[in-house]
Scaffold this motif. Sequence first.
Motif, short mmCIF file in Angstrom:
data_model
loop_
_atom_site.label_atom_id
_atom_site.label_comp_id
_atom_site.label_asym_id
_atom_site.label_seq_id
_atom_site.Cartn_x
_atom_site.Cartn_y
_atom_site.Cartn_z
N ALA A 47 4.23 -14.43 -8.15
CA ALA A 47 2.76 -14.43 -8.09
C ALA A 47 2.29 -13.84 -6.77
CB ALA A 47 2.23 -15.84 -8.28
N ARG A 50 2.56 -10.08 -6.88
CA ARG A 50 1.48 -9.46 -7.63
C ARG A 50 0.15 -9.58 -6.88
NH1 ARG A 50 4.68 -11.53 -11.93
NH2 ARG A 50 3.61 -13.54 -11.91
N GLY A 51 -0.05 -10.72 -6.22
CA GLY A 51 -1.28 -10.89 -5.43
C GLY A 51 -1.35 -9.89 -4.29
N LEU A 52 -0.23 -9.68 -3.61
CA LEU A 52 -0.20 -8.70 -2.53
C LEU A 52 -0.45 -7.30 -3.06
CD1 LEU A 52 2.82 -10.14 -0.53
CD2 LEU A 52 0.49 -9.88 0.34
N ARG A 54 -2.33 -6.53 -5.70
CA ARG A 54 -3.76 -6.38 -5.98
C ARG A 54 -4.55 -6.19 -4.68
NH1 ARG A 54 -2.67 -10.75 -9.47
NH2 ARG A 54 -2.51 -10.09 -11.64
N LYS A 55 -4.19 -6.94 -3.65
CA LYS A 55 -4.91 -6.80 -2.38
C LYS A 55 -4.63 -5.43 -1.76
CE LYS A 55 -5.84 -11.51 -1.24
NZ LYS A 55 -6.06 -12.50 -0.21
N ALA A 58 -6.79 -2.98 -3.57
CA ALA A 58 -8.19 -3.09 -3.13
C ALA A 58 -8.36 -2.39 -1.79
CB ALA A 58 -8.59 -4.56 -3.03
N HIS A 68 -8.27 3.54 -7.23
CA HIS A 68 -8.41 2.08 -7.37
C HIS A 68 -9.12 1.74 -8.67
CE1 HIS A 68 -10.64 -1.80 -6.23
NE2 HIS A 68 -9.39 -2.13 -6.51
N ARG A 72 -7.42 -0.42 -11.57
CA ARG A 72 -8.03 -1.73 -11.80
C ARG A 72 -8.44 -1.88 -13.26
NH1 ARG A 72 -13.43 -2.50 -8.66
NH2 ARG A 72 -13.96 -0.93 -10.18
N ARG A 76 -6.88 -4.85 -15.83
CA ARG A 76 -7.71 -5.89 -16.45
C ARG A 76 -7.53 -5.98 -17.95
NH1 ARG A 76 -13.40 -5.25 -13.11
NH2 ARG A 76 -12.79 -6.57 -11.36
N ALA A 91 5.59 -0.97 -9.71
CA ALA A 91 6.97 -0.60 -9.36
C ALA A 91 7.00 0.16 -8.04
CB ALA A 91 7.59 0.23 -10.48
N HIS A 96 7.90 0.60 -2.11
CA HIS A 96 7.27 1.33 -1.00
C HIS A 96 6.43 0.36 -0.18
CE1 HIS A 96 8.25 4.54 -3.84
NE2 HIS A 96 8.15 5.40 -2.85
N PRO A 98 3.95 -1.01 2.67
CA PRO A 98 2.81 -0.30 3.25
C PRO A 98 3.23 0.59 4.41
CG PRO A 98 2.22 -2.57 2.78
CD PRO A 98 3.70 -2.44 2.50
N ASP B 239 -1.89 -16.28 -13.05
CA ASP B 239 -0.50 -16.77 -13.07
C ASP B 239 -0.44 -18.27 -12.85
OD1 ASP B 239 0.50 -14.11 -13.35
OD2 ASP B 239 0.28 -13.82 -11.19
N GLN B 243 -5.98 -17.82 -6.58
CA GLN B 243 -5.77 -16.72 -5.63
C GLN B 243 -7.06 -16.46 -4.85
OE1 GLN B 243 -3.22 -13.67 -6.68
NE2 GLN B 243 -2.13 -14.85 -8.20
#
Lengths: 178, 302
Positions: A47, A50-52, A54-55, A58, A68, A72, A76, A91, A96, A98, B239, B243
Motif C-alpha cells: 500500500a 502504491r501511495g508513493l 500516486r504522490k 501528483a 498526470h 490519473r 480511477r 512498473a 526508477h 525519483p 487498500d 491515505q
Amino acid sequence: MTGHDAGPDPALDPVRARLAREQAAFVATLVGGAADTLGLDPHRRDAARRGLFRKRLAGLGHVCPGLHAGLRAEGRRPDGEPRPAWDAAYAWHLDHPPSPGGRLDDCASLVAHLEARGLLPTTARLDAMSLRLTHRVRADGTVVRRGNGPLLAVTRVLGRPVLLAGAGRRRRAWELGR
Amino acid sequence: MTEGLLPAGLGFGWRRPIAAQQARLRPAFVEVLAENVDPARLDPELAGVVASGTPVVTHGVSLSLGSARPPAAATLGMLDEVARACGSPLVSEHIALVRAEVTAARPAEGAEADGADVVAEAWDEPHADVLEAGHLLPVPRTRDQLEVMVDNVRIAQAALDRPLALEPIAALVEWPDPQMGEGAFVTELLERTDTLLVLDVANVWANAVNHGRDPLADCLAMPLERIAYCHIAGGSWRDGLYQDTHGDPVVEAVLGLARELAARVGPLPLMLERDSEFPPEDEHRAELDAIADAAGLARITP
C-alpha cells in the motif's frame, strides 16, 4: 538557534554507517522495487508503494499536467477494468527511483517508458513534445538532458500549442497545428 | 503550546495554482513550501502576502533530517534564504527521511535482490550514490536513529537564523521492532534539541487508525506544550488503509480530532494543506469555514 557546533558528532560515525545500511534497504524496498529484507508488513508495504506512486504522479503533474491527467484517469477505473498505461507507469515507478535531477527528468523517463510500449496517454502528447526538446532517449532506453543550447519549448498560449525558440533576449513563437 | 511565533487562527499552505483564490482570504498566517520558492524573485502574489505583514512560515520537504547522512549545507542555505525572503518567524521540516545512500547498483526489474547488494558501506563513502524516495518516509524509532537525528537537528539549527519546528509524518508502513512509541520519540527529540512541534492532526489520525490505536491518545502523547502550529489535510481510504493524500477533502473524523485538541489546548495556529485536485473556490471556502468552526477559530473567508 542553539549555538551548537555546526559539524556532525564524530562519535556517531559508526551509528550513522549502520543506519545508512538499514535506510538504504528500506528506501530501495519502497521506491526501488527491491526485495524486502527488513520484514515489513506485506500489505502495508505494498500500500505504501502504491501511495508513493500516486504522490509521485501528483508531483509530476506540476511539470507534465497532461501526463498526470491521462494516467490519473486510468488509475480511477474500477477494479477489474484494464489499466495498461497505469500499470506500465507503476512498473516504471518500482524500477526508477525519483531522479536527483528533479521532476522534469522523471517525466522524460516515464514518457519514454510509455512511448516505447505504445501506452502514452493522448493527453500527454504536448508534454512529450516539450520533453523531446530538452531530453533525449539513449539506445538503452535511459533518458538524458540535452546540452545547453537555444531555448526550445512547447507551451500553450490561449489554449493552443505553441513552439517557443530563443537565444539570449531574442524569442520567437510558432503556433502549432496550423 | 508555544506562544508568540504565530497568532492563533486559521491559515493555509500557499499554492501557486490557487494563489488568486487565496489572495481573497484573510489568513492568520500562511506556509510556503521552500522548494517551490525562488528567494531572489518571489512570486508577485506571494510577495504581496509578505508585504501585507501576514506571517509566512518556511516549510521544507527535502532536508531529510532523518537520514543517516548529516543534512546538506546547500539545502540548509536554501531554507535560510527563503526564510529571509519571506521574513519567516520560523522554519519547519519533517521527522522523516527522503533519501538514502547507496553504493551498489540496484537489482534489475524482477530480479531477486540480496539486501547486501543494495545498501551503502558507509554514510560518507566518497562514491556513495543517492537513492531518492521522492517523498517523506518514516524513520525507525530506535535509539540509534534518535541519536543521529538529534545530531542532524542541531546541525540544522546552527545553520538557520530562526527557530526550527518539526513535524511527525503520516506513514502507511512502519519499521519493524520499534524501541519506543511515536510520542516518546518525538518528545525526546524535541526536548533534547529545544525544537518546536508542527502537529499535523491528520497525520496523527491516519497513523492511529491505520495501526489500530486511539487517535486522541496518540495526539495527547505528543509534546503539545511545544506546538508552534498545526496542519490539517484531507485524505481517502485505499487498500483498506487511510491515505493522507492532501488531494481530498478533510474527513469529519479529522475535524473531530482538531475539535478535541482545541478543547484541551485552546485556540491554535492551524492551517489547511491542499497540494492537488484543487476544488472549486466555493468548496474550498466551505472547507476552510468548517475547519475554522471545528477548531474554534475565526473564519477567514469573505
